[in-house]
Design a protein around this motif. Sequence first.
Motif, PDB file in Angstrom:
ATOM      1  N   LYS A  87       0.811  -1.222   0.000  1.00 13.86           N
ATOM      2  CA  LYS A  87       0.000   0.000   0.000  1.00 13.86           C
ATOM      3  C   LYS A  87       0.848   1.278   0.000  1.00 13.86           C
ATOM      4  O   LYS A  87       0.311   2.356  -0.220  1.00 13.86           O
ATOM      5  CB  LYS A  87      -0.973  -0.007   1.168  1.00 13.86           C
ATOM      6  N   LYS A  88       2.147   1.164   0.214  1.00 15.85           N
ATOM      7  CA  LYS A  88       3.025   2.338   0.186  1.00 15.85           C
ATOM      8  C   LYS A  88       3.762   2.506  -1.140  1.00 15.85           C
ATOM      9  O   LYS A  88       4.433   3.510  -1.343  1.00 15.85           O
ATOM     10  CB  LYS A  88       4.061   2.238   1.310  1.00 15.85           C
ATOM     11  N   CYS A  89       3.659   1.530  -2.036  1.00 19.25           N
ATOM     12  CA  CYS A  89       4.424   1.562  -3.281  1.00 19.25           C
ATOM     13  C   CYS A  89       4.071   2.758  -4.168  1.00 19.25           C
ATOM     14  O   CYS A  89       4.964   3.428  -4.689  1.00 19.25           O
ATOM     15  CB  CYS A  89       4.237   0.262  -4.053  1.00 19.25           C
ATOM     16  N   LEU A  90       2.795   3.033  -4.332  1.00 13.62           N
ATOM     17  CA  LEU A  90       2.387   4.171  -5.159  1.00 13.62           C
ATOM     18  C   LEU A  90       2.866   5.482  -4.544  1.00 13.62           C
ATOM     19  O   LEU A  90       3.342   6.372  -5.260  1.00 13.62           O
ATOM     20  CB  LEU A  90       0.872   4.189  -5.347  1.00 13.62           C
ATOM     21  N   ASP A  91       2.780   5.614  -3.231  1.00 14.29           N
ATOM     22  CA  ASP A  91       3.207   6.842  -2.564  1.00 14.29           C
ATOM     23  C   ASP A  91       4.696   7.118  -2.791  1.00 14.29           C
ATOM     24  O   ASP A  91       5.084   8.233  -3.148  1.00 14.29           O
ATOM     25  CB  ASP A  91       2.939   6.759  -1.056  1.00 14.29           C
ATOM     26  N   PHE A  92       5.518   6.106  -2.584  1.00 16.24           N
ATOM     27  CA  PHE A  92       6.957   6.292  -2.734  1.00 16.24           C
ATOM     28  C   PHE A  92       7.353   6.468  -4.195  1.00 16.24           C
ATOM     29  O   PHE A  92       8.256   7.252  -4.501  1.00 16.24           O
ATOM     30  CB  PHE A  92       7.720   5.132  -2.087  1.00 16.24           C
ATOM     31  N   SER A  93       6.690   5.766  -5.100  1.00 14.06           N
ATOM     32  CA  SER A  93       6.977   5.932  -6.527  1.00 14.06           C
ATOM     33  C   SER A  93       6.607   7.337  -6.998  1.00 14.06           C
ATOM     34  O   SER A  93       7.380   7.990  -7.712  1.00 14.06           O
ATOM     35  CB  SER A  93       6.211   4.901  -7.348  1.00 14.06           C
ATOM     36  N   ALA A  94       5.447   7.802  -6.587  1.00 15.00           N
ATOM     37  CA  ALA A  94       5.026   9.155  -6.970  1.00 15.00           C
ATOM     38  C   ALA A  94       5.951  10.210  -6.375  1.00 15.00           C
ATOM     39  O   ALA A  94       6.297  11.192  -7.045  1.00 15.00           O
ATOM     40  CB  ALA A  94       3.584   9.395  -6.530  1.00 15.00           C
ATOM     41  N   THR A  95       6.369  10.000  -5.143  1.00 18.71           N
ATOM     42  CA  THR A  95       7.305  10.942  -4.516  1.00 18.71           C
ATOM     43  C   THR A  95       8.612  10.999  -5.293  1.00 18.71           C
ATOM     44  O   THR A  95       9.156  12.073  -5.533  1.00 18.71           O
ATOM     45  CB  THR A  95       7.572  10.540  -3.057  1.00 18.71           C
ATOM     46  N   LEU A  96       9.118   9.840  -5.703  1.00 24.33           N
ATOM     47  CA  LEU A  96      10.359   9.801  -6.479  1.00 24.33           C
ATOM     48  C   LEU A  96      10.223  10.598  -7.771  1.00 24.33           C
ATOM     49  O   LEU A  96      11.089  11.416  -8.108  1.00 24.33           O
ATOM     50  CB  LEU A  96      10.726   8.344  -6.790  1.00 24.33           C
ATOM     51  N   TYR A  97       9.132  10.386  -8.489  1.00 25.10           N
ATOM     52  CA  TYR A  97       8.975  11.076  -9.773  1.00 25.10           C
ATOM     53  C   TYR A  97       8.631  12.557  -9.603  1.00 25.10           C
ATOM     54  O   TYR A  97       8.971  13.367 -10.463  1.00 25.10           O
ATOM     55  CB  TYR A  97       7.945  10.349 -10.645  1.00 25.10           C
ATOM     56  N   ILE A  98       7.984  12.932  -8.518  1.00 24.83           N
ATOM     57  CA  ILE A  98       7.748  14.357  -8.257  1.00 24.83           C
ATOM     58  C   ILE A  98       9.056  15.066  -7.947  1.00 24.83           C
ATOM     59  O   ILE A  98       9.316  16.170  -8.451  1.00 24.83           O
ATOM     60  CB  ILE A  98       6.714  14.540  -7.126  1.00 24.83           C
ATOM     61  N   VAL A  99       9.902  14.436  -7.137  1.00 23.40           N
ATOM     62  CA  VAL A  99      11.224  15.011  -6.854  1.00 23.40           C
ATOM     63  C   VAL A  99      12.032  15.100  -8.144  1.00 23.40           C
ATOM     64  O   VAL A  99      12.719  16.108  -8.396  1.00 23.40           O
ATOM     65  CB  VAL A  99      11.961  14.184  -5.770  1.00 23.40           C
ATOM     66  N   HIS A 100      11.951  14.067  -8.984  1.00 23.77           N
ATOM     67  CA  HIS A 100      12.651  14.096 -10.273  1.00 23.77           C
ATOM     68  C   HIS A 100      12.140  15.244 -11.150  1.00 23.77           C
ATOM     69  O   HIS A 100      12.936  15.947 -11.783  1.00 23.77           O
ATOM     70  CB  HIS A 100      12.483  12.760 -10.995  1.00 23.77           C
ATOM     71  N   LEU A 101      10.831  15.447 -11.169  1.00 23.89           N
ATOM     72  CA  LEU A 101      10.258  16.559 -11.926  1.00 23.89           C
ATOM     73  C   LEU A 101      10.788  17.895 -11.409  1.00 23.89           C
ATOM     74  O   LEU A 101      11.163  18.780 -12.193  1.00 23.89           O
ATOM     75  CB  LEU A 101       8.731  16.529 -11.852  1.00 23.89           C
ATOM     76  N   LEU A 102      10.833  18.068 -10.091  1.00 24.99           N
ATOM     77  CA  LEU A 102      11.335  19.326  -9.522  1.00 24.99           C
ATOM     78  C   LEU A 102      12.798  19.564  -9.884  1.00 24.99           C
ATOM     79  O   LEU A 102      13.193  20.693 -10.208  1.00 24.99           O
ATOM     80  CB  LEU A 102      11.141  19.332  -8.010  1.00 24.99           C
ATOM     81  N   ILE A 103      13.605  18.505  -9.820  1.00 26.28           N
ATOM     82  CA  ILE A 103      15.015  18.650 -10.201  1.00 26.28           C
ATOM     83  C   ILE A 103      15.132  19.010 -11.679  1.00 26.28           C
ATOM     84  O   ILE A 103      15.946  19.866 -12.059  1.00 26.28           O
ATOM     85  CB  ILE A 103      15.804  17.366  -9.876  1.00 26.28           C
ATOM     86  N   CYS A 104      14.306  18.387 -12.529  1.00 27.97           N
ATOM     87  CA  CYS A 104      14.325  18.705 -13.960  1.00 27.97           C
ATOM     88  C   CYS A 104      13.907  20.153 -14.221  1.00 27.97           C
ATOM     89  O   CYS A 104      14.477  20.817 -15.098  1.00 27.97           O
ATOM     90  CB  CYS A 104      13.409  17.752 -14.723  1.00 27.97           C
ATOM     91  N   ILE A 105      12.942  20.641 -13.467  1.00 27.52           N
ATOM     92  CA  ILE A 105      12.509  22.039 -13.629  1.00 27.52           C
ATOM     93  C   ILE A 105      13.642  22.988 -13.249  1.00 27.52           C
ATOM     94  O   ILE A 105      13.904  23.971 -13.949  1.00 27.52           O
ATOM     95  CB  ILE A 105      11.237  22.311 -12.800  1.00 27.52           C
ATOM     96  N   VAL A 106      14.314  22.710 -12.149  1.00 27.37           N
ATOM     97  CA  VAL A 106      15.427  23.561 -11.721  1.00 27.37           C
ATOM     98  C   VAL A 106      16.571  23.495 -12.734  1.00 27.37           C
ATOM     99  O   VAL A 106      17.195  24.506 -13.042  1.00 27.37           O
ATOM    100  CB  VAL A 106      15.912  23.146 -10.314  1.00 27.37           C
ATOM    101  N   TYR A 107      16.832  22.310 -13.270  1.00 31.42           N
ATOM    102  CA  TYR A 107      17.972  22.115 -14.166  1.00 31.42           C
ATOM    103  C   TYR A 107      17.734  22.685 -15.559  1.00 31.42           C
ATOM    104  O   TYR A 107      18.587  23.371 -16.099  1.00 31.42           O
ATOM    105  CB  TYR A 107      18.313  20.629 -14.270  1.00 31.42           C
ATOM    106  N   GLY A 108      16.570  22.377 -16.148  1.00 33.10           N
ATOM    107  CA  GLY A 108      16.380  22.770 -17.539  1.00 33.10           C
ATOM    108  C   GLY A 108      15.050  23.405 -17.867  1.00 33.10           C
ATOM    109  O   GLY A 108      14.717  23.565 -19.037  1.00 33.10           O
ATOM    110  N   GLY A 109      14.260  23.749 -16.867  1.00 34.28           N
ATOM    111  CA  GLY A 109      12.963  24.359 -17.132  1.00 34.28           C
ATOM    112  C   GLY A 109      11.855  23.321 -17.208  1.00 34.28           C
ATOM    113  O   GLY A 109      12.087  22.122 -17.086  1.00 34.28           O
ATOM    114  N   TRP A 110      10.637  23.806 -17.394  1.00 36.42           N
ATOM    115  CA  TRP A 110       9.470  22.935 -17.446  1.00 36.42           C
ATOM    116  C   TRP A 110       9.569  22.000 -18.650  1.00 36.42           C
ATOM    117  O   TRP A 110       9.784  22.445 -19.774  1.00 36.42           O
ATOM    118  CB  TRP A 110       8.200  23.770 -17.550  1.00 36.42           C
TER     119      TRP A 110
END
Length: 175
Positions: A87-110
Amino acid sequence: MFYGTAVWDPWLIVAQIVCFQCLYYLTLGIFMTILVGTRVSRISLVYFFDYATVTASTVTGWCVIASFILSSLAGAGYLLYLIERAKKCLDFSATLYIVHLLICIVYGGWPSSITWWVVNVTGLSVMALLGEYLCIRRELRDIPISKFRSRSVSEDKANEDMDEQIPLYRVDNMA
């Protein structure tokens, strides 16, 4: 860990998120080195965080896509051993990809590439669903019982009780 008695521990959750994120990027780096490193002269963070490198129009872009998908498959295995609960797999997977999205935004924009979004949503889906499947299989396994026990615990207890009883009289051969 006893799942029914777990207490909400924010430090454990943060530690799991950090470990999971680090393992994901370590695995992504290994796959990038193997697949993309043979095609380019120098690997850089551009291949990790710039949405323009995730493209289906070049062979290098396909290697980047394959690296992300293979890393999501490995991430499902990390969910099995690091998170341990379906029951925690979706939460942790989504958190990983949200953090990845934020890093991508900081690095190269939206990220404006549709390919980037398709690859990351596919990676999130594969990681979460495969991780849940693996965790459910582990949670539903039978508890092994040793084959070497000749008697059950209740039989042992009954025998102990019989040994502790003191007879009131003893009947011998009364002939």
